[in-house]
Design an enzyme around this catalytic site. Sequence first.
Site, PDB file in Angstrom:
ATOM      1  N   LYS A 180       6.554  17.532  -1.198  1.00 35.77           N
ATOM      2  CA  LYS A 180       6.027  17.095   0.102  1.00 35.77           C
ATOM      3  C   LYS A 180       6.414  18.126   1.150  1.00 35.77           C
ATOM      4  O   LYS A 180       7.569  18.239   1.536  1.00 35.77           O
ATOM      5  CB  LYS A 180       6.597  15.735   0.506  1.00 35.77           C
ATOM      6  CG  LYS A 180       5.789  15.141   1.654  1.00 35.77           C
ATOM      7  CD  LYS A 180       6.562  14.235   2.564  1.00 35.77           C
ATOM      8  CE  LYS A 180       7.294  14.977   3.649  1.00 35.77           C
ATOM      9  NZ  LYS A 180       6.456  15.641   4.650  1.00 35.77           N
ATOM     10  N   GLY A 233      16.393  20.075   5.023  1.00 40.39           N
ATOM     11  CA  GLY A 233      15.994  19.578   6.338  1.00 40.39           C
ATOM     12  C   GLY A 233      17.218  19.152   7.115  1.00 40.39           C
ATOM     13  O   GLY A 233      18.324  19.661   6.897  1.00 40.39           O
ATOM     14  N   GLY A 238      18.648  13.869   5.584  1.00 39.35           N
ATOM     15  CA  GLY A 238      19.332  14.074   4.294  1.00 39.35           C
ATOM     16  C   GLY A 238      20.175  12.873   3.919  1.00 39.35           C
ATOM     17  O   GLY A 238      20.152  12.417   2.771  1.00 39.35           O
ATOM     18  N   GLU A 255      20.088  20.397   1.149  1.00 37.52           N
ATOM     19  CA  GLU A 255      20.437  21.600   1.898  1.00 37.52           C
ATOM     20  C   GLU A 255      20.127  21.276   3.347  1.00 37.52           C
ATOM     21  O   GLU A 255      18.970  21.123   3.718  1.00 37.52           O
ATOM     22  CB  GLU A 255      19.627  22.777   1.354  1.00 37.52           C
ATOM     23  CG  GLU A 255      20.173  24.116   1.758  1.00 37.52           C
ATOM     24  CD  GLU A 255      19.511  24.605   3.005  1.00 37.52           C
ATOM     25  OE1 GLU A 255      20.113  24.394   4.080  1.00 37.52           O
ATOM     26  OE2 GLU A 255      18.409  25.155   2.917  1.00 37.52           O
TER      27      GLU A 255
HETATM   28  P1  NDP Z   1      13.486  16.770   9.090  1.00 41.76           P
HETATM   29  O1  NDP Z   1      14.742  16.768   8.325  1.00 41.76           O
HETATM   30  O2  NDP Z   1      13.134  15.575   9.878  1.00 41.76           O
HETATM   31  O3  NDP Z   1      12.264  17.066   8.097  1.00 41.76           O
HETATM   32  C1  NDP Z   1      12.346  17.794   6.924  1.00 41.76           C
HETATM   33  C2  NDP Z   1      11.417  17.190   5.892  1.00 41.76           C
HETATM   34  O4  NDP Z   1      11.792  15.853   5.644  1.00 41.76           O
HETATM   35  C3  NDP Z   1       9.976  17.136   6.340  1.00 41.76           C
HETATM   36  O5  NDP Z   1       9.149  17.328   5.222  1.00 41.76           O
HETATM   37  C4  NDP Z   1       9.860  15.730   6.851  1.00 41.76           C
HETATM   38  O6  NDP Z   1       8.564  15.247   6.851  1.00 41.76           O
HETATM   39  C5  NDP Z   1      10.681  14.994   5.853  1.00 41.76           C
HETATM   40  N1  NDP Z   1      11.133  13.696   6.303  1.00 41.76           N
HETATM   41  C6  NDP Z   1      11.331  13.241   7.563  1.00 41.76           C
HETATM   42  N2  NDP Z   1      11.749  11.981   7.553  1.00 41.76           N
HETATM   43  C7  NDP Z   1      11.832  11.602   6.269  1.00 41.76           C
HETATM   44  C8  NDP Z   1      12.200  10.423   5.606  1.00 41.76           C
HETATM   45  N3  NDP Z   1      12.595   9.331   6.252  1.00 41.76           N
HETATM   46  N4  NDP Z   1      12.166  10.406   4.268  1.00 41.76           N
HETATM   47  C9  NDP Z   1      11.785  11.488   3.584  1.00 41.76           C
HETATM   48  N5  NDP Z   1      11.396  12.623   4.150  1.00 41.76           N
HETATM   49  C10 NDP Z   1      11.431  12.695   5.478  1.00 41.76           C
HETATM   50  O7  NDP Z   1      13.472  18.015   9.976  1.00 41.76           O
HETATM   51  P2  NDP Z   1      12.577  18.251  11.262  1.00 41.76           P
HETATM   52  O8  NDP Z   1      11.440  19.004  10.812  1.00 41.76           O
HETATM   53  O9  NDP Z   1      12.278  17.040  11.988  1.00 41.76           O
HETATM   54  O10 NDP Z   1      13.605  19.054  12.126  1.00 41.76           O
HETATM   55  C11 NDP Z   1      14.673  18.376  12.808  1.00 41.76           C
HETATM   56  C12 NDP Z   1      15.896  19.196  12.797  1.00 41.76           C
HETATM   57  O11 NDP Z   1      16.288  19.402  11.442  1.00 41.76           O
HETATM   58  C13 NDP Z   1      15.740  20.586  13.316  1.00 41.76           C
HETATM   59  O12 NDP Z   1      15.822  20.638  14.688  1.00 41.76           O
HETATM   60  C14 NDP Z   1      16.892  21.256  12.666  1.00 41.76           C
HETATM   61  O13 NDP Z   1      18.043  20.979  13.382  1.00 41.76           O
HETATM   62  C15 NDP Z   1      16.955  20.612  11.303  1.00 41.76           C
HETATM   63  N6  NDP Z   1      16.280  21.402  10.265  1.00 41.76           N
HETATM   64  C16 NDP Z   1      17.024  21.982   9.328  1.00 41.76           C
HETATM   65  C17 NDP Z   1      16.436  22.773   8.375  1.00 41.76           C
HETATM   66  C18 NDP Z   1      17.194  23.419   7.321  1.00 41.76           C
HETATM   67  O14 NDP Z   1      16.703  24.338   6.724  1.00 41.76           O
HETATM   68  N7  NDP Z   1      18.374  22.968   7.013  1.00 41.76           N
HETATM   69  C19 NDP Z   1      15.018  23.048   8.364  1.00 41.76           C
HETATM   70  C20 NDP Z   1      14.307  22.334   9.370  1.00 41.76           C
HETATM   71  C21 NDP Z   1      14.924  21.554  10.274  1.00 41.76           C
HETATM   72  P3  NDP Z   1       7.685  15.346   8.201  1.00 41.76           P
HETATM   73  O15 NDP Z   1       7.479  16.793   8.422  1.00 41.76           O
HETATM   74  O16 NDP Z   1       6.462  14.621   7.892  1.00 41.76           O
HETATM   75  O17 NDP Z   1       8.509  14.722   9.301  1.00 41.76           O
END
Ligand code: NDP
Length: 887
Positions: A180, A233, A238, A255
């Site tokens: 996803k 994410g 997480g 991660e």
């Molecule tokens: P998220 O952690 O919200 O999203 C990452 C992924 O998880 C996306 O595919 C998202 O889908 C999905 N997701 C969101 N909610 C759920 C859920 N309840 N169950 C399963 N999957 C879910 O990151 P964001 O994109 O919102 O970014 C927010 C913050 O996260 C950033 O500001 C940053 O601080 C951090 N981040 C960290 C990253 C890393 O590499 N460690 C990368 C990106 C962000 P959808 O896109 O549809 O919301």
Amino acid sequence: MDSYKLFINGEFVDARSGDTFESVDPGSGAVIAQVAKAGTADAEDAIGAARRAFDQGEWSGLAPDVRARRCYEFADQVAAQTLRLALMESMDSGQVIGLSKFWGMLASGTLRNLGYHAATKFPWEEEIPFSGNFLAPGREYIRREPIGVCVGIIPWNFPIAMASWKIAHAIVMGNTIVLKPASLTSITALIMAAAAQAAGIPPGVINVIPGSGAELGETLCTHPDVDKIAFTGSTVVGSDIMRMASGTVKKVTLELGGKSANIILDDADMELAVEGAIFGTFFHQGQVCESGTRVLVSGTIYDEFVERMHKRADQLQVGYQLLPTTHQGPLVSAGQLATVEGYVQVGIDEGAELVTGGRRVRPEGFEEGYYYAPTIFANVRNDMRIAQEEIFGPVVCLERFDTDEEAVAIANDSMYGLAGGVFSNNNARAERIARQVRTGTMWINNFHIFGDFAPFGGYKQSGVGREFGGSGLEEYTQVKRIHLSGAASLKANFQMVNIFSDDPRMDALQYKAPTNVIAGHGTLAGLPQAVVGLGCRRAMIMTDAGVTQAGLVTLVQNALCDFYVGVFDDIPSDSDLATVDAATAKARALGADCVVSVGGGSVIDTAKAVCVTLKNGGEVNDYMAYMRLTEPQTPHIAIPTTAGTGSEVTNVAVIHNTRLDRKVYIVDPNIIPNVAILDPRMTMGLPARLTAATGMDAITHAVEALTSTLAETVCDGQALHALRLMKEFLPRAVANGEDEQARIKVSVAACMAGWAFSTSQVGLAHSMAHTIGTLHHAHHGTVCGIVLPKVMRFNADHAADKLAMVAQALGVDITDMTDHDAALAAADAVEALMREIKHPMTLRQLGVPEDALEADALHALADTATLFNARPVNDPAEVLELLRQAF
Ligand code: NDP
């Protein structure tokens, strides 16, 4: 406008609901594509397809090298899409083209590298030569198997990289995957799916379903057909995922976020360090989880550093991501822009000094894009929110430190631990710091460096598990242990027989005879030949003061000629771990390559242990274990000086652990002495009392080896012949210490009894002797003799046939007796022999206090030797009764 569909079971399909969503170019605000939006039903379809594909085995059943070749084909199809991937990555996520143009190549490289690692380096099967369970011999090995259906949930910052990492790890290891992508950036993962289709990756192995994480999360993370979730994410999502996955106990790797420290030491190359801090923070607009967003700068260079960094930040061109002059493109979304703006205000409110940036940028012609200027905060305290929380934008915090220790403390003062850096011209100093920071990756004089074979992942709230390298691939497998018993009949299965059966005797055989025995008058002269035969030149003698006083060490020293390098003669009668370590230290100092032990049981056992530490290093306590040594130890020549110590030419070293006040053991075929020299001259002066006592020790070895639950035919023969020899020659050796023939026969008998119990083990009499020897300092052999007849009677019903053989060997005519009566007669015969050699008959004679017997019984019950006793020993009252009889 382009439109994209879901990829399920090898086909591109619309969402069941028909829903779509728009994908926006963050640099211009323009809609660039319509993407099918998966709902719960589509997620279930994708999981079903992945499950079927996995279970059918068309992919999971392939040999790793065959699978790797299919992945190389997939990699080539990805590489062929490099330009399209680059353009769409930039337009969809805002990445500058100077970065996105590499991803086709990098993703293809990851597929190839991980495929290669899985095919050639990964330990799919691993033998365990010694399981650590010495009672259950057999083949032990590990098989690593694919884990099953994996779900990959990825963020928007590096869409191609994230998709290729998750897909590559899963499929090279034989799994199937439902991926996803982030809603904001779904397009390039679908282009990769098309490449997989073109490469003929079987349907269902890879499925890509764009859609809202909030809506799909529950299905993906709780579905019983999903075996593993790999998520990249935010830490908040997480931990939600971990919670959802816990219901069906899925394997989860996460991660997550970071707030990594980039430490600039006073001796750093200033130009490199400034660039490292700029690159470490503003790369991809700072939307990188492992960015070095806390730059910790030594106080001595702080002001100059801030000034230089300010200058460089202001030189960075912020602009549309496809323009070749742009260094820094837009943030991914209006939401992310708002987050960054909010945090900058927090920093100002907290009192940090805004050095530069802190504002939106509106490049001409792209005013609708989400641009933000590179922003530097100076004089940041580590407890400020901007230093503790992940901002995920082009915002850096500069903090000051004075000492290296302080830098480490600040770096570690964070809930995250994903990465970090040190800049210094002193590698040793930088490495010292790198080792102390609690984080998953540390770069020295560099930043943002990844490698397909180098593990990546977080400490603390930055994640669980690793990606890349052997550790990353291992996360995509299950470990299966297979024990193939070497004993496929009940009578050969120690555990089952011992725990559930009333007749725990074993009927299995594994015999090894590694000692070269040289016996006879004058055989001591053969010592140099024995040393050379073992490939050695530098022999250290180990002995005790009594043996030295008796002049025996001089005899051995003379026999050794030039091979003698020194002597350790400080072995007490009940030698302990410290003695072994002291002797080892001496042997190391002398450069000894061979040990010659001259003495009784304590000396020979101490020498066996020294051979282990001399070979392997460290302290003897590291090696107190059963069947763990995998190769021969330092060569050992044993020269027994008592009647019974031939019985020490065995696989057991019994050492006193003074801290526990217990005997502890090394039991291992690799510690059996290589050579035993049984020269009667060495035992001639032994007083009658000790000849009798050590002789009884050997007799106890023989009787217990015969009756033990592990007794077997080869050892039975050795034990019986040892008893016959003892019956005939021990009284002669006691009566006349100068009787050379008697001395030789007794020594050989003792040796055979030792070999017998090396394989067959001993029993309850030894448990008692170990206990009373340790707690009351009584002579081991003497206690053995006193308790042996009592234990024989105790075992009469359980080992009647064997004890009848003992009776015969001791000269009893058993023609008209039942086995039971013969067994009792054997015990009587042992007592008769003891009287003949004037051996003590009671523990009272040894000074054992009567009121200690109860505690002694409990100790003896827990001694390992009881495990092998013919009759199960589980009742302390029974042991106490035997001790009372012996008292
Ligand atoms: P998220 O952690 O919200 O999203 C990452 C992924 O998880 C996306 O595919 C998202 O889908 C999905 N997701 C969101 N909610 C759920 C859920 N309840 N169950 C399963 N999957 C879910 O990151 P964001 O994109 O919102 O970014 C927010 C913050 O996260 C950033 O500001 C940053 O601080 C951090 N981040 C960290 C990253 C890393 O590499 N460690 C990368 C990106 C962000 P959808 O896109 O549809 O919301």
